[in-house]
Write a protein that holds these residues in place. Sequence first.
Motif, PDB file in Angstrom:
ATOM      1  N   VAL A  65       0.854  -1.191   0.000  1.00 42.51           N
ATOM      2  CA  VAL A  65       0.000   0.000   0.000  1.00 42.51           C
ATOM      3  C   VAL A  65       0.890   1.241   0.000  1.00 42.51           C
ATOM      4  O   VAL A  65       1.719   1.414   0.896  1.00 42.51           O
ATOM      5  CB  VAL A  65      -0.943   0.019   1.214  1.00 42.51           C
ATOM      6  N   PRO A  66       0.736   2.133  -0.976  1.00 38.15           N
ATOM      7  CA  PRO A  66       1.579   3.338  -1.040  1.00 38.15           C
ATOM      8  C   PRO A  66       1.271   4.309   0.098  1.00 38.15           C
ATOM      9  O   PRO A  66       0.173   4.326   0.644  1.00 38.15           O
ATOM     10  CB  PRO A  66       1.205   3.966  -2.384  1.00 38.15           C
ATOM     11  N   GLY A  67       2.261   5.137   0.414  1.00 34.54           N
ATOM     12  CA  GLY A  67       2.089   6.161   1.435  1.00 34.54           C
ATOM     13  C   GLY A  67       2.547   5.695   2.793  1.00 34.54           C
ATOM     14  O   GLY A  67       2.700   4.493   3.060  1.00 34.54           O
ATOM     15  N   ASP A  68       2.772   6.652   3.660  1.00 34.49           N
ATOM     16  CA  ASP A  68       3.223   6.358   5.017  1.00 34.49           C
ATOM     17  C   ASP A  68       2.090   6.589   6.004  1.00 34.49           C
ATOM     18  O   ASP A  68       1.208   7.428   5.782  1.00 34.49           O
ATOM     19  CB  ASP A  68       4.400   7.269   5.394  1.00 34.49           C
ATOM     20  N   VAL A  69       2.125   5.840   7.087  1.00 33.54           N
ATOM     21  CA  VAL A  69       1.195   6.110   8.182  1.00 33.54           C
ATOM     22  C   VAL A  69       1.458   7.523   8.666  1.00 33.54           C
ATOM     23  O   VAL A  69       2.586   7.883   9.002  1.00 33.54           O
ATOM     24  CB  VAL A  69       1.395   5.098   9.326  1.00 33.54           C
ATOM     25  N   ALA A  70       0.414   8.346   8.678  1.00 31.65           N
ATOM     26  CA  ALA A  70       0.607   9.760   8.993  1.00 31.65           C
ATOM     27  C   ALA A  70      -0.561  10.290   9.809  1.00 31.65           C
ATOM     28  O   ALA A  70      -1.710   9.848   9.655  1.00 31.65           O
ATOM     29  CB  ALA A  70       0.766  10.583   7.717  1.00 31.65           C
ATOM     30  N   ALA A  73      -1.713  11.376   1.868  1.00 28.73           N
ATOM     31  CA  ALA A  73      -1.154  10.622   0.737  1.00 28.73           C
ATOM     32  C   ALA A  73      -2.296  10.330  -0.230  1.00 28.73           C
ATOM     33  O   ALA A  73      -3.455  10.627   0.044  1.00 28.73           O
ATOM     34  CB  ALA A  73      -0.493   9.337   1.219  1.00 28.73           C
ATOM     35  N   ASP A  74      -1.944   9.735  -1.366  1.00 30.28           N
ATOM     36  CA  ASP A  74      -2.943   9.527  -2.408  1.00 30.28           C
ATOM     37  C   ASP A  74      -4.120   8.681  -1.935  1.00 30.28           C
ATOM     38  O   ASP A  74      -3.962   7.742  -1.144  1.00 30.28           O
ATOM     39  CB  ASP A  74      -2.300   8.819  -3.602  1.00 30.28           C
ATOM     40  N   SER A  75      -5.292   9.007  -2.461  1.00 29.65           N
ATOM     41  CA  SER A  75      -6.399   8.075  -2.394  1.00 29.65           C
ATOM     42  C   SER A  75      -6.082   6.924  -3.338  1.00 29.65           C
ATOM     43  O   SER A  75      -5.338   7.086  -4.307  1.00 29.65           O
ATOM     44  CB  SER A  75      -7.701   8.768  -2.798  1.00 29.65           C
ATOM     45  N   LEU A  76      -6.666   5.744  -3.063  1.00 29.76           N
ATOM     46  CA  LEU A  76      -6.191   4.538  -3.739  1.00 29.76           C
ATOM     47  C   LEU A  76      -7.312   3.712  -4.350  1.00 29.76           C
ATOM     48  O   LEU A  76      -8.450   3.732  -3.877  1.00 29.76           O
ATOM     49  CB  LEU A  76      -5.421   3.650  -2.756  1.00 29.76           C
ATOM     50  N   ARG A  77      -6.937   2.957  -5.383  1.00 33.75           N
ATOM     51  CA  ARG A  77      -7.748   1.869  -5.928  1.00 33.75           C
ATOM     52  C   ARG A  77      -6.979   0.581  -5.732  1.00 33.75           C
ATOM     53  O   ARG A  77      -5.836   0.445  -6.170  1.00 33.75           O
ATOM     54  CB  ARG A  77      -8.019   2.068  -7.414  1.00 33.75           C
ATOM     55  N   LEU A  78      -7.606  -0.393  -5.056  1.00 33.81           N
ATOM     56  CA  LEU A  78      -7.000  -1.699  -4.825  1.00 33.81           C
ATOM     57  C   LEU A  78      -7.859  -2.740  -5.534  1.00 33.81           C
ATOM     58  O   LEU A  78      -9.058  -2.848  -5.269  1.00 33.81           O
ATOM     59  CB  LEU A  78      -6.899  -2.015  -3.334  1.00 33.81           C
ATOM     60  N   PRO A  79      -7.274  -3.522  -6.444  1.00 32.81           N
ATOM     61  CA  PRO A  79      -8.065  -4.429  -7.276  1.00 32.81           C
ATOM     62  C   PRO A  79      -8.708  -5.566  -6.480  1.00 32.81           C
ATOM     63  O   PRO A  79      -8.158  -6.065  -5.491  1.00 32.81           O
ATOM     64  CB  PRO A  79      -7.038  -4.987  -8.267  1.00 32.81           C
ATOM     65  N   GLY A  80      -9.878  -5.980  -6.956  1.00 27.98           N
ATOM     66  CA  GLY A  80     -10.518  -7.174  -6.438  1.00 27.98           C
ATOM     67  C   GLY A  80     -10.097  -8.396  -7.231  1.00 27.98           C
ATOM     68  O   GLY A  80      -9.853  -8.316  -8.443  1.00 27.98           O
ATOM     69  N   THR A  81      -9.996  -9.541  -6.552  1.00 28.03           N
ATOM     70  CA  THR A  81      -9.600 -10.795  -7.191  1.00 28.03           C
ATOM     71  C   THR A  81     -10.421 -11.931  -6.587  1.00 28.03           C
ATOM     72  O   THR A  81     -11.214 -11.727  -5.667  1.00 28.03           O
ATOM     73  CB  THR A  81      -8.111 -11.095  -6.964  1.00 28.03           C
ATOM     74  N   VAL A  97      -2.095  -1.960  -7.165  1.00 32.41           N
ATOM     75  CA  VAL A  97      -2.729  -0.807  -6.530  1.00 32.41           C
ATOM     76  C   VAL A  97      -2.318   0.467  -7.256  1.00 32.41           C
ATOM     77  O   VAL A  97      -1.193   0.584  -7.737  1.00 32.41           O
ATOM     78  CB  VAL A  97      -2.344  -0.739  -5.033  1.00 32.41           C
ATOM     79  N   SER A  98      -3.244   1.418  -7.347  1.00 36.18           N
ATOM     80  CA  SER A  98      -2.947   2.649  -8.063  1.00 36.18           C
ATOM     81  C   SER A  98      -3.600   3.833  -7.362  1.00 36.18           C
ATOM     82  O   SER A  98      -4.496   3.668  -6.528  1.00 36.18           O
ATOM     83  CB  SER A  98      -3.438   2.565  -9.509  1.00 36.18           C
ATOM     84  N   SER A  99      -3.136   5.022  -7.710  1.00 39.20           N
ATOM     85  CA  SER A  99      -3.735   6.232  -7.166  1.00 39.20           C
ATOM     86  C   SER A  99      -5.121   6.435  -7.767  1.00 39.20           C
ATOM     87  O   SER A  99      -5.407   5.997  -8.882  1.00 39.20           O
ATOM     88  CB  SER A  99      -2.857   7.448  -7.471  1.00 39.20           C
TER      89      SER A  99
END
Length: 448
Positions: free
Chosen positions: A384-389, A418-426, A435-437
């Motif tokens: 997951v991109p980004g840091d805990v903040a 940090a960016d909002s995200l899209r995480l794919p379903g499988t 995962v992408s912004s």
Amino acid sequence: MRIRHAAGAALLVASVVPVVTAAPATAAAAKYADDFNGDGYRDYATYSFRANNGGGVLVTYGTADGPGTRTQLITQSSPGVPGTDETDDMFGDTRAAADFNADGYADLAVNTYGEDVDGREDQGSVTILWGSAAGLDGGTNVPNMGAKVADGRFGLGLAAGDFNGDGKKDLAATSAGKTYIYRGAITRSGVAGTVSTLAKSGFSARALTAGRMNGDSSTDLVVTGITDAPNTFGTDVWFIKGGSTPTSGKTLRVVANYGDPRKGVIADFNKDGYGDFAIGTQMYGDYKGSVSLWYGSSTGPATSARITQATTGVSGTAETGDRFGTSVSAADINRDGYHDLAIGVPGEKLNDQADAGAVHVLKGGAGGITGTGSQWIARDTAGVPGDVAWNDNFGDTVRLRDTNRDGYADLYATGITADSLRLPGTASGITTTGVSSADSVAIEGMIQ
């Protein structure tokens, strides 16, 4: 804001003379309730905060890969849109999409709950913005059949569906604590059908969720509101069974002693053919939060359950300020036929960073929603991109939607630092591979 309570019988149904008479449309209805330009892709409409706070609707048009780059901002200053763009109108703060005139283009009902009318502050108004090949184009006001009062906030709650089962899309809207169902057809000329009034003594309607809970062909309506009877102040939901005449159903207590009315979701979590209702209450238990569930049946809501971070299998610990349930969304992630549930926990403290936020994904199954096999997704999850903040509020808005039409619903989650995200379903659930912004505005504009 003052809330005016409805008075009278538990259910009041009043037929109103149609506002206009219009010929039915002959074109096929839009495939998707939010495909405003009729190109076969779902679009995204969200409230746009503007400098003068008059409000607006920002539309991001969809593509084969999800949100595209084409956008459209609609305000009360846009051509063909009734009203005047004024400070504090809040135009577009609540929205409901459907092809009201059955012309093949989805339309969008929007509120302007801060609209002042004839000197009555915040009486509110509702406008339907019309779909076309070029996108949303012009609008028509919906008549306010409620009390003409200050703080009536017409349209604070909106929902669309075929509530009487006649094949035409109807609109439900709240005004001054009551709910009104405007039967279709609804066209650029106005409302052709009758209007029903739903009122419950001591209950002030605030938010509306539409869906099918009892398995018939009519859309049902769940009204979320505040009950203010002696010693019972809190958030309740009121089930209204769809049909030729709205039928009052159960009143269900969500949280006692705290009013936090929110819109929920209706989905079939246990694959029994009946829609189930889920609603988050972020303020439950000293802001720990919870999600309340009612499973559908032939008579509507039946058995119930409450999910918290103390539920077996759910990661984390229920702590003050977590706000578990701030946002909920439902769809089938792994193509097993059961709808799954995403739950935002934007107040989650991680690595000593307050309000870092996280998301739970709970699987549907024969027993409904449980903690078994649930997923926990945060900024410190591998991939997951980004840091805990501090104050990222990751998961403040969550949406499950199959944007690339591969049959698997993807998880969209907003963040701040940090960016909002899209995480794919499988087939195995949500993955961080690929995962992408994502555009946070588009995420907030996704209609369930």
